[in-house]
Design a protein around this motif. Structure first.
Motif, mmCIF file in Angstrom:
data_model
loop_
_atom_site.group_PDB
_atom_site.id
_atom_site.type_symbol
_atom_site.label_atom_id
_atom_site.label_comp_id
_atom_site.label_asym_id
_atom_site.label_seq_id
_atom_site.Cartn_x
_atom_site.Cartn_y
_atom_site.Cartn_z
ATOM 1 N N LEU A 242 0.843 -1.194 0.000
ATOM 2 C CA LEU A 242 0.000 0.000 0.000
ATOM 3 C C LEU A 242 0.880 1.246 0.000
ATOM 4 O O LEU A 242 1.255 1.771 1.048
ATOM 5 N N PRO B 181 1.934 5.156 -0.214
ATOM 6 C CA PRO B 181 1.212 6.320 0.304
ATOM 7 C C PRO B 181 0.452 7.038 -0.811
ATOM 8 O O PRO B 181 0.922 7.128 -1.950
ATOM 9 N N LEU B 182 -0.729 7.513 -0.469
ATOM 10 C CA LEU B 182 -1.574 8.198 -1.459
ATOM 11 C C LEU B 182 -1.156 9.662 -1.620
ATOM 12 O O LEU B 182 -0.829 10.327 -0.643
ATOM 13 N N GLN B 183 -1.191 10.133 -2.846
ATOM 14 C CA GLN B 183 -0.928 11.553 -3.134
ATOM 15 C C GLN B 183 -2.176 12.101 -3.814
ATOM 16 O O GLN B 183 -2.370 11.959 -5.015
ATOM 17 N N LEU B 184 -3.028 12.718 -3.002
ATOM 18 C CA LEU B 184 -4.312 13.181 -3.513
ATOM 19 C C LEU B 184 -4.284 14.642 -3.959
ATOM 20 O O LEU B 184 -5.185 15.081 -4.664
ATOM 21 N N LEU C 122 -9.553 11.099 -9.243
ATOM 22 C CA LEU C 122 -9.953 10.595 -7.927
ATOM 23 C C LEU C 122 -10.945 9.442 -8.056
ATOM 24 O O LEU C 122 -10.850 8.441 -7.336
ATOM 25 N N LEU D 80 -9.060 6.410 -9.110
ATOM 26 C CA LEU D 80 -8.299 5.890 -7.969
ATOM 27 C C LEU D 80 -9.227 5.097 -7.038
ATOM 28 O O LEU D 80 -8.866 3.997 -6.574
ATOM 29 N N CYS D 81 -10.428 5.628 -6.786
ATOM 30 C CA CYS D 81 -11.405 4.926 -5.940
ATOM 31 C C CYS D 81 -11.790 3.593 -6.561
ATOM 32 O O CYS D 81 -11.907 2.575 -5.856
ATOM 33 N N GLN E 261 -9.960 1.780 -8.588
ATOM 34 C CA GLN E 261 -8.810 0.887 -8.436
ATOM 35 C C GLN E 261 -8.750 0.321 -7.012
ATOM 36 O O GLN E 261 -8.496 -0.870 -6.811
ATOM 37 N N LEU E 262 -8.968 1.199 -6.020
ATOM 38 C CA LEU E 262 -8.924 0.745 -4.626
ATOM 39 C C LEU E 262 -10.034 -0.270 -4.344
ATOM 40 O O LEU E 262 -9.807 -1.277 -3.656
#
Length: 161
Positions: free
Chosen positions: A31, A33-36, A44, A47-48, A50-51
């Protein structure tokens, strides 16, 4: 015993720390780290998605692992039951042990004094039993019947014959 207990406590603590470090390392690897910051709404949302896809994969793996473990546990239980049926337990024999021997076995050297249970019993005088008059049995029965109900029952039972 104290040294072994302390050693066991130290080993448990060390094992717990190693597991914690392994967990942190694994999460860092799996996991990132996320860079939002600076992402658009579309990025976004991607990314959601994918998660969510990763979460579904992990849930499937977890379910598969749990199923394998439960199936393995059932197999082991069956094997234990099969083994349990193969060996016969020997029949236990009665062993006569006096109270003193039992106390010595339980308490060891702490046991003091004897537990002679027969010493506590009252002694019965046999002379009283021998002096009772042996005569006509009918008179003896009437003399022995202390309760009136018993005597009446005996009288009615005797008269019916």
């Amino acid at each position: 015993h104290l040294k072994s207990n302390c050693k066991a406590c130290e080993d448990l603590e060390k094992e717990r720390q190693e597991r914690e470090e392994e967990k942190v390392r694994y999460l860092g690897e799996k996991l990132p780290p996320l860079q939002l910051s600076g992402m658009s709404m579309k990025e976004l949302q991607d990314l959601c998605k994918q998660l969510h896809a990763k979460i579904d994969i992990v849930d499937e793996e977890r379910y598969d692992c749990e199923y394998k473990v439960s199936k393995h546990n059932k197999d082991l239980k069956l094997k234990v039951q099969d083994l349990g049926g193969k060996f016969k337990k020997p029949a236990l024999r009665k062993v006569r042990v006096s109270a003193d021997e039992m106390m010595r076995a339980l308490l060891g050297s702490k046991h003091k004094g004897s537990m002679d249970l027969r010493a506590n019993l009252k002694s019965v005088k046999k002379e009283d039993v021998l002096t009772s008059e042996v005569g006509d049995w009918r008179k003896n029965v009437e003399a022995m019947s202390g309760m009136e109900g018993r005597k009446k029952m005996f009288d009615t039972g005797g008269g019916a014959q």
